[in-house]
Design a protein around this motif. Structure first.
Motif, PDB file in Angstrom:
ATOM      1  N   LEU A 106       0.839  -1.189   0.000  1.00 54.93           N
ATOM      2  CA  LEU A 106       0.000   0.000   0.000  1.00 54.93           C
ATOM      3  C   LEU A 106       0.877   1.243   0.000  1.00 54.93           C
ATOM      4  N   ASN A 107       0.690   2.092  -0.994  1.00 56.18           N
ATOM      5  CA  ASN A 107       1.473   3.328  -1.110  1.00 56.18           C
ATOM      6  C   ASN A 107       0.528   4.516  -0.897  1.00 56.18           C
ATOM      7  N   PHE A 108       0.768   5.286   0.174  1.00 54.58           N
ATOM      8  CA  PHE A 108      -0.106   6.407   0.515  1.00 54.58           C
ATOM      9  C   PHE A 108       0.497   7.758   0.128  1.00 54.58           C
ATOM     10  N   THR A 109       1.576   7.727  -0.635  1.00 58.12           N
ATOM     11  CA  THR A 109       2.235   8.964  -1.042  1.00 58.12           C
ATOM     12  C   THR A 109       1.492   9.617  -2.206  1.00 58.12           C
ATOM     13  N   ASN A 110       1.188  10.891  -2.054  1.00 62.01           N
ATOM     14  CA  ASN A 110       0.555  11.681  -3.120  1.00 62.01           C
ATOM     15  C   ASN A 110      -0.762  11.087  -3.601  1.00 62.01           C
ATOM     16  N   TYR A 115      -7.343   6.699   0.391  1.00 59.56           N
ATOM     17  CA  TYR A 115      -7.007   5.940  -0.825  1.00 59.56           C
ATOM     18  C   TYR A 115      -5.559   5.476  -0.747  1.00 59.56           C
ATOM     19  N   ALA A 116      -5.228   4.512  -1.598  1.00 64.11           N
ATOM     20  CA  ALA A 116      -3.846   4.032  -1.703  1.00 64.11           C
ATOM     21  C   ALA A 116      -3.578   3.609  -3.137  1.00 64.11           C
ATOM     22  N   PRO A 245     -11.672  -1.048  -6.212  1.00 60.07           N
ATOM     23  CA  PRO A 245     -11.091  -0.348  -7.366  1.00 60.07           C
ATOM     24  C   PRO A 245     -11.855   0.913  -7.785  1.00 60.07           C
ATOM     25  N   VAL A 246     -11.596   2.003  -7.079  1.00 59.75           N
ATOM     26  CA  VAL A 246     -12.147   3.301  -7.476  1.00 59.75           C
ATOM     27  C   VAL A 246     -11.273   4.397  -6.878  1.00 59.75           C
ATOM     28  N   GLY A 247     -11.033   5.439  -7.680  1.00 56.51           N
ATOM     29  CA  GLY A 247     -10.260   6.573  -7.207  1.00 56.51           C
ATOM     30  C   GLY A 247     -11.153   7.767  -6.924  1.00 56.51           C
ATOM     31  N   LEU A 248     -10.566   8.808  -6.363  1.00 54.74           N
ATOM     32  CA  LEU A 248     -11.300  10.045  -6.108  1.00 54.74           C
ATOM     33  C   LEU A 248     -11.556  10.755  -7.425  1.00 54.74           C
ATOM     34  N   GLN A 257      -5.692   4.860  -8.104  1.00 52.21           N
ATOM     35  CA  GLN A 257      -6.109   4.899  -6.705  1.00 52.21           C
ATOM     36  C   GLN A 257      -7.101   3.787  -6.379  1.00 52.21           C
ATOM     37  N   TRP A 258      -6.933   3.205  -5.204  1.00 54.40           N
ATOM     38  CA  TRP A 258      -7.848   2.186  -4.686  1.00 54.40           C
ATOM     39  C   TRP A 258      -8.365   2.679  -3.336  1.00 54.40           C
TER      40      TRP A 258
END
Length: 490
Positions: A106-110, A115-116, A245-248, A257-258
Motif C-alpha cells: 500500500l502506497n499512501f504517497t501523493n 485511498y492508496a 477499485p475506485v479513485g477520487l 487509486q484504490w
C-alpha cells in the motif's frame, strides 16, 4: 392503531418504525440470514466460476440487518484471497507471502486521504490450466510500467462487466438488466417473477489488506466510552480492511487509486446498535432521502451512518425509547454543523473529509435551511416522508394490508437466502434453468416454501409459515395491482 399513528408523537413514531421492521430483534435475525446468504452466494459463485475461487460477503444495509424493503440494494463483495496487500511489506517473512499468488504494498504517497496505490511486490508464474493462471494474466495486463495496479481493469472473473459473458439459459438470465459500473460496483437488476419487480444488486471486487495500525487511533479514542463498548471495540480492532477499485473523481492519477474499505468494521458497529439507535438510523436515512437528496444528490446514507457513529460515541448514556427524539435531534444538529463547515470526518480516518466538494454554495444554503427547519419539528419532517405520511394518514385496515404486502415481499426474498448452502446450490440451479416466470414461481413454491414452513429459519418467517400459497399469491398480485410496490418496497 389509527390514533396511535396519527398523533405523530415521539413514542408513536417509535411504534411506526417498529411496525416497519426496524427493531433490534428483527435486525439481528436479518444479519444471520445474510451471513447465510454469503455462504450460499460463495458456493454458487465458485461453482459457476471455478477459475475465480473467491470469498463472498453481503455488505451494506442488508449485511448490517438494516434493509427491510425489497427494493434495497444487495451489496455483494467478491474477495480474491490469492491476492494480499500490505501496509508494511514482510520482506523478512518469506512464508507470509509465498502463500499468495500476488502481493502488493500500500502506497499512501501523493494520494487523497482514504485511498492508496497498489505497488506489485511479488507475483507467481502460474502454468495453465491452474485456476490462478487467468488471475496472473489479468494482473500483469493491468500494471503500469512502474508496477502500479490500475483500477479500471476486470481482474476478478466472477464479476461480470455489462453482462458481456453471461450465458442465457432460461427466463432469469434472459431478463437480467446489466447497468453501467457505478464507482467500484458492477450493478445488476435481478428479475422477480412478478411484473415489474427487480432486486438491485451491486457486485464489488476487493482485495484484503494487512493494515494492523489502521484502527489504533480509533481504538484509543473510544476506550472507556459507553458506546461501542469493550467487546465491539475489540472485534473492530481485529476486523479486516480491504481495497476496492475506485479513485477520487477528478483527482490526479485517479486510475491508480484504490479506496480503503472498512465495511466489516462498520457492520460490527451497526450490529452493536440498540433498538433506539436502529430506529434513529432508519429515520435519518428517510429524512436524507426525502428532504435532503432533492436539494443535493451527494447527501448519502453513508454520511448518515458516519454521523450516527460520531453521535453515538459522544453519547455517554444507554439509549432507550425516551431518547429516540433526542438522538434524532443530535444527529440532525451534528449534520447541520458538518454542512455549515463543509466537513464530515470519516469515522476511522478523521483526516478524510466526506463532504469535500460535495455541494455548491447554493446547495449548502438550501441544505442548512432545510436542516434548521427539520430540527425545529422532527415529527413533522418525518411525516412528510411518503411511507410515514401514509402510516399517519390511512385507516388501520388499509395500513395493515400494506404492511402485510411489504412483509410478505421481505420474507419471500429472505426465505430463499435462509436455505442451507447445499440445498441452495441445487435450488438456485433449478430456478436458473426455469424457462418462464411461471415455472420459476412454481419451482420456488415447490422447493423453498416447504423448508421455511417446516423450520422457520432464524424465527423470521411469521407470515410465510402461517399462510397458504393462494393467500401469498393473492396478496402479492393485489399489492402490485394497487401499486403498493411504488412506496412500500423502497
Amino acid at each position: 392503531m389509527d390514533d396511535q399513528y396519527k398523533s405523530g408523537t415521539n413514542s408513536h413514531l417509535y411504534d411506526i418504525f417498529n411496525d416497519l421492521g426496524y427493531s433490534k430483534v428483527r435486525s439481528e435475525q436479518r444479519v444471520k440470514i445474510y451471513e447465510n446468504a454469503s455462504r450460499c452466494f460463495a458456493r454458487v459463485t465458485n461453482r459457476n466460476w471455478s477459475v475465480a475461487d473467491v470469498d463472498v460477503t453481503v455488505l451494506g444495509s442488508r449485511g448490517e440487518g438494516m434493509a427491510v424493503a425489497l427494493g434495497s440494494d444487495i451489496d455483494i463483495m467478491h474477495l480474491q484471497p490469492a491476492v494480499r496487500c500490505f501496509e508494511t511489506f514482510p520482506t523478512e517473512n518469506k512464508e507470509s507471502i509465498d502463500k499468495y499468488v500476488a502481493t502488493f504494498k500500500l502506497n499512501f504517497t501523493n494520494v487523497p486521504e482514504g485511498y492508496a496505490k497498489l505497488h506489485l511486490e511479488t507475483i507467481k508464474d502460474i502454468p495453465w490450466p491452474d485456476n490462478h493462471n487467468r488471475l496472473v494474466f489479468k494482473i500483469k495486463r493491468a500494471l503500469t510500467s512502474d508496477g502500479y495496479l490500475k483500477n479500471d481493469q476486470r481482474i476478478i472473473d466472477s464479476i461480470e462487466n455489462d453482462g458481456e459473458r453471461v450465458k442465457v439459459e432460461g427466463w432469469l438470465s434472459a431478463h437480467f438488466q446489466h447497468e453501467r459500473a457505478n464507482g467500484p460496483a458492477q450493478p445488476l437488476q435481478y428479475p422477480l417473477p412478478f411484473r415489474g419487480l427487480y432486486i438491485p444488486i451491486d457486485f464489488i471486487p476487493a482485495f484484503l489488506c494487512e493494515y494492523p495500525t489502521i484502527f489504533d487511533e480509533w481504538f484509543e479514542r473510544v476506550q472507556g466510552k459507553a458506546w461501542p463498548g469493550v467487546d465491539t471495540s475489540m472485534k473492530v480492532k481485529k476486523s479486516n480492511t480491504f481495497v476496492v477499485p475506485v479513485g477520487l473523481a477528478g483527482s490526479d492519477e485517479e486510475v491508480l487509486q484504490w479506496r480503503m474499505s472498512f465495511t466489516l468494521a462498520e457492520r460490527l458497529l451497526v450490529m452493536s446498535f440498540n433498538d433506539a439507535q436502529i430506529k434513529t438510523y432508519a429515520a435519518m436515512k428517510m429524512i436524507v432521502k426525502h428532504a435532503l437528496n432533492p436539494i443535493c444528490e451527494n447527501m448519502s446514507s453513508y454520511q448518515v451512518k458516519t454521523a450516527m457513529f460520531w453521535v453515538s460515541e459522544k453519547n455517554q448514556g444507554i439509549l432507550n425509547i425516551d431518547d429516540f427524539n433526542e438522538m434524532l435531534l443530535d444527529v440532525i444538529i451534528f449534520l447541520t454543523e458538518c454542512v455549515r463547515t463543509r466537513c464530515l470526518q470519516h469515522y476511522f480516518t478523521p483526516s478524510k473529509n466526506l463532504m469535500f466538494r460535495k455541494f455548491s454554495d447554493e446547495e449548502r444554503s438550501c441544505l442548512l435551511a432545510s436542516l434548521n427547519a427539520i430540527s425545529r419539528d422532527i415529527a413533522y419532517a418525518l411525516r412528510r416522508c411518503p411511507l410515514i405520511h401514509i402510516m399517519c394518514s390511512l385507516p388501520k385496515k388499509e395500513i395493515k394490508k400494506r404492511l402485510i404486502f411489504r412483509n410478505i415481499c421481505d420474507e419471500l426474498l429472505a426465505a430463499y437466502l435462509s436455505i442451507e448452502p447445499e440445498e441452495y446450490d441445487v435450488i438456485e440451479h433449478l430456478l436458473h434453468r426455469a424457462q418462464s416466470s411461471q415455472e420459476y414461481l412454481e419451482l420456488y413454491v415447490k422447493h423453498v416454501l416447504p423448508i421455511v414452513r417446516q423450520n422457520n429459519p432464524y424465527g423470521y418467517f411469521h407470515l410465510l409459515s402461517s399462510m397458504n400459497v393462494d393467500e401469498i399469491t393473492s396478496i402479492m398480485m393485489n399489492g402490485i395491482k394497487q401499486g403498493y410496490n411504488k412506496i412500500w418496497l423502497n
